[in-house]
Design an enzyme around this catalytic site. Structure first.
Site, PDB file in Angstrom:
ATOM      1  N   THR A 183       4.575  19.391  60.384  1.00  0.00           N
ATOM      2  CA  THR A 183       3.784  18.247  60.863  1.00  0.00           C
ATOM      3  C   THR A 183       2.435  18.784  61.325  1.00  0.00           C
ATOM      4  O   THR A 183       2.378  19.559  62.294  1.00  0.00           O
ATOM      5  CB  THR A 183       4.479  17.554  62.050  1.00  0.00           C
ATOM      6  OG1 THR A 183       5.794  17.184  61.646  1.00  0.00           O
ATOM      7  CG2 THR A 183       3.711  16.325  62.494  1.00  0.00           C
ATOM      8  N   LYS A 187       3.891  10.316  59.295  1.00  0.00           N
ATOM      9  CA  LYS A 187       4.682  11.116  60.251  1.00  0.00           C
ATOM     10  C   LYS A 187       4.190  10.875  61.683  1.00  0.00           C
ATOM     11  O   LYS A 187       4.974  10.818  62.631  1.00  0.00           O
ATOM     12  CB  LYS A 187       4.600  12.604  59.874  1.00  0.00           C
ATOM     13  CG  LYS A 187       5.174  13.568  60.894  1.00  0.00           C
ATOM     14  CD  LYS A 187       6.689  13.501  61.042  1.00  0.00           C
ATOM     15  CE  LYS A 187       7.124  14.336  62.232  1.00  0.00           C
ATOM     16  NZ  LYS A 187       8.526  14.585  62.345  1.00  0.00           N
ATOM     17  N   LYS A 202       2.366  18.862  70.430  1.00  0.00           N
ATOM     18  CA  LYS A 202       1.438  19.118  69.320  1.00  0.00           C
ATOM     19  C   LYS A 202       1.282  17.846  68.479  1.00  0.00           C
ATOM     20  O   LYS A 202       0.174  17.434  68.145  1.00  0.00           O
ATOM     21  CB  LYS A 202       1.998  20.287  68.501  1.00  0.00           C
ATOM     22  CG  LYS A 202       1.257  20.680  67.266  1.00  0.00           C
ATOM     23  CD  LYS A 202       1.865  20.172  65.991  1.00  0.00           C
ATOM     24  CE  LYS A 202       3.281  20.624  65.728  1.00  0.00           C
ATOM     25  NZ  LYS A 202       3.841  20.119  64.479  1.00  0.00           N
TER      26      LYS A 202
HETATM   27  P1  NAP Z   1      10.341  26.659  64.949  1.00  0.00           P
HETATM   28  O1  NAP Z   1      11.818  26.749  65.069  1.00  0.00           O
HETATM   29  O2  NAP Z   1       9.479  27.046  66.087  1.00  0.00           O
HETATM   30  O3  NAP Z   1       9.921  27.499  63.642  1.00  0.00           O
HETATM   31  C1  NAP Z   1       8.579  27.697  63.305  1.00  0.00           C
HETATM   32  C2  NAP Z   1       8.511  28.592  62.085  1.00  0.00           C
HETATM   33  O4  NAP Z   1       7.145  28.758  61.711  1.00  0.00           O
HETATM   34  C3  NAP Z   1       9.059  30.011  62.326  1.00  0.00           C
HETATM   35  O5  NAP Z   1       9.658  30.450  61.136  1.00  0.00           O
HETATM   36  C4  NAP Z   1       7.778  30.801  62.619  1.00  0.00           C
HETATM   37  O6  NAP Z   1       7.880  32.180  62.339  1.00  0.00           O
HETATM   38  C5  NAP Z   1       6.824  30.152  61.641  1.00  0.00           C
HETATM   39  N1  NAP Z   1       5.413  30.318  62.010  1.00  0.00           N
HETATM   40  C6  NAP Z   1       4.747  29.710  63.035  1.00  0.00           C
HETATM   41  N2  NAP Z   1       3.467  30.092  63.070  1.00  0.00           N
HETATM   42  C7  NAP Z   1       3.292  30.951  62.028  1.00  0.00           C
HETATM   43  C8  NAP Z   1       2.182  31.668  61.528  1.00  0.00           C
HETATM   44  N3  NAP Z   1       0.963  31.575  62.094  1.00  0.00           N
HETATM   45  N4  NAP Z   1       2.375  32.473  60.451  1.00  0.00           N
HETATM   46  C9  NAP Z   1       3.601  32.559  59.876  1.00  0.00           C
HETATM   47  N5  NAP Z   1       4.697  31.901  60.297  1.00  0.00           N
HETATM   48  C10 NAP Z   1       4.535  31.098  61.363  1.00  0.00           C
HETATM   49  O7  NAP Z   1       9.889  25.149  64.581  1.00  0.00           O
HETATM   50  P2  NAP Z   1      10.697  23.993  63.831  1.00  0.00           P
HETATM   51  O8  NAP Z   1      11.386  23.159  64.854  1.00  0.00           O
HETATM   52  O9  NAP Z   1      11.462  24.558  62.693  1.00  0.00           O
HETATM   53  O10 NAP Z   1       9.468  23.099  63.308  1.00  0.00           O
HETATM   54  C11 NAP Z   1       8.712  23.472  62.170  1.00  0.00           C
HETATM   55  C12 NAP Z   1       7.811  22.293  61.770  1.00  0.00           C
HETATM   56  O11 NAP Z   1       8.625  21.135  61.509  1.00  0.00           O
HETATM   57  C13 NAP Z   1       6.807  21.877  62.871  1.00  0.00           C
HETATM   58  O12 NAP Z   1       5.607  21.458  62.304  1.00  0.00           O
HETATM   59  C14 NAP Z   1       7.528  20.707  63.536  1.00  0.00           C
HETATM   60  O13 NAP Z   1       6.621  19.824  64.159  1.00  0.00           O
HETATM   61  C15 NAP Z   1       8.232  20.070  62.344  1.00  0.00           C
HETATM   62  N6  NAP Z   1       9.440  19.292  62.674  1.00  0.00           N
HETATM   63  C16 NAP Z   1      10.395  19.774  63.506  1.00  0.00           C
HETATM   64  C17 NAP Z   1      11.514  18.995  63.787  1.00  0.00           C
HETATM   65  C18 NAP Z   1      12.620  19.471  64.715  1.00  0.00           C
HETATM   66  O14 NAP Z   1      13.448  18.635  65.111  1.00  0.00           O
HETATM   67  N7  NAP Z   1      12.689  20.742  65.073  1.00  0.00           N
HETATM   68  C19 NAP Z   1      11.661  17.745  63.203  1.00  0.00           C
HETATM   69  C20 NAP Z   1      10.677  17.292  62.338  1.00  0.00           C
HETATM   70  C21 NAP Z   1       9.580  18.071  62.068  1.00  0.00           C
HETATM   71  P3  NAP Z   1       8.525  33.186  63.452  1.00  0.00           P
HETATM   72  O15 NAP Z   1       9.999  33.147  63.189  1.00  0.00           O
HETATM   73  O16 NAP Z   1       7.908  34.486  63.159  1.00  0.00           O
HETATM   74  O17 NAP Z   1       8.144  32.650  64.805  1.00  0.00           O
END
Ligand code: NAP
Length: 291
Positions: A97, A172, A240
């Site tokens: 997102t 979204k 965010k």
């Molecule tokens: P998360 O668990 O914090 O995972 C984030 C991922 O992104 C990790 O693999 C992280 O790598 C990687 N990352 C972040 N910054 C980076 C960078 N600069 N370079 C390379 N890799 C990077 O987050 P998440 O919950 O999976 O969410 C991911 C996305 O989906 C976000 O945009 C969020 O808003 C969206 N989303 C989440 C949910 C939910 O319920 N969780 C639902 C809908 C949408 P590392 O492992 O090295 O930190």
């Protein structure tokens, strides 16, 4: 022959999504910044790569799901980014997102390089990611959306093409307005029931099949009642999204009074070091107002 997939970002959402693609028979090349987090998916058959660019060299469709706009820019356009290894006609599907405006810029850059982009953010949380039942809202060219549909169908149940580049992200943000303002109502109802001496679980049971029913009531309210604040979706990431919605609304001079209030309440959670907790911890910020 099935498209060869690349997958970048194995966080709470990315890991189960990648596992579902492997289970349905796709070959997947993966990259995660923290290499140890690739173990689960490589154990299930994914091939590790040492940069997003190296993923792109081996892929027809590359999925990214990382945190925020600068992170998506870094993995796609950065030094060792996807663009360095992008094959002609390859598609990047960004499922993070992020800002609609940033998405549009990335899409233009990829098209200049002979590639394509879809913005395809998701809703449904970690449970939807595991079950392959995410709601996916996609922006980009219709023919590219149709080409990617078999892959998206593995990840989600409701898959809607909503317009050109950036429109998936815009929808979204509509989703996030609905989710957050509803979360505030759910928090208030749980606190109100408790204070009035009603068992909040019975309140949830009584109203969830009526007009007040919602995903937030069914999924977040029970966690609020048992004080389980483990993240499905972290407050830091929710903030965010709300910032993106408020910035986008500001640019259009569209007031969002409800969202502005929830944003303040989530900021109060962050001040109490609750940013890594799940969004159901919103109830704590409202509860503290009574102290
Ligand atoms: P998360 O668990 O914090 O995972 C984030 C991922 O992104 C990790 O693999 C992280 O790598 C990687 N990352 C972040 N910054 C980076 C960078 N600069 N370079 C390379 N890799 C990077 O987050 P998440 O919950 O999976 O969410 C991911 C996305 O989906 C976000 O945009 C969020 O808003 C969206 N989303 C989440 C949910 C939910 O319920 N969780 C639902 C809908 C949408 P590392 O492992 O090295 O930190």
């Amino acid at each position: 022959m099935k498209d060869r997939l690349g997958f970048i970002g194995l966080g709470i959402m990315g890991e189960p999504m990648c596992l579902n693609l492997l289970k349905s028979g796709y070959s997947v090349t993966v990259f995660n910044r923290t290499a140890s987090k690739m173990e689960q998916v490589t154990g299930a058959g994914a091939v590790p790569a040492d940069s997003p660019g190296a993923v792109a060299e081996k892929s027809d469709i590359i999925i990214t799901i990382v945190s925020d706009s600068p992170d998506v820019k870094a993995v796609i356009l950065g030094k060792n980014g996807v663009i360095r290894g992008l094959r002609k006609n390859a598609v990047v599907i960004d499922m993070s997102t992020i800002s609609p405006a940033v998405t549009q810029k990335i899409a233009k850059t990829l098209e200049k390089k002979g590639g394509h982009m879809l913005d395809a953010p998701v809703s449904g949380g970690d449970t939807g990611a595991k079950a392959g039942t995410l709601a996916i809202m996609a922006g980009g060219r219709k023919e590219i959306f149709e080409r990617c549909l078999p892959v998206l169908k593995v990840l989600g149940k409701t898959i809607t093409h909503v317009g050109g580049h950036g429109m998936g992200q815009t929808v979204k943000l509509c989703n996030q307005i609905l989710v957050s303002v509803t979360n505030m109502a759910v928090s208030e109802a749980v606190l109100f029931a408790r204070k009035a001496g009603v068992d909040p679980n019975l309140m949830i049971q009584a109203v969830s099949q009526g007009a007040a029913g919602s995903w937030q009531l069914s999924n977040l309210a029970p966690k609020m009642v048992r004080e389980d604040y483990a993240p499905g979706f972290m407050i830091d990431l929710q903030l965010k999204d709300l910032r993106l919605a408020l910035e986008t609304a500001g640019a259009m001079a569209q007031p969002l009074p409800g969202l502005t209030l929830v944003h303040e309440l989530f900021l109060m959670n962050q001040k109490h070091r609750e940013g890594k907790e799940g969004t159901q911890a919103l109830i704590k910020s409202i509860d503290r107002l009574a102290l």
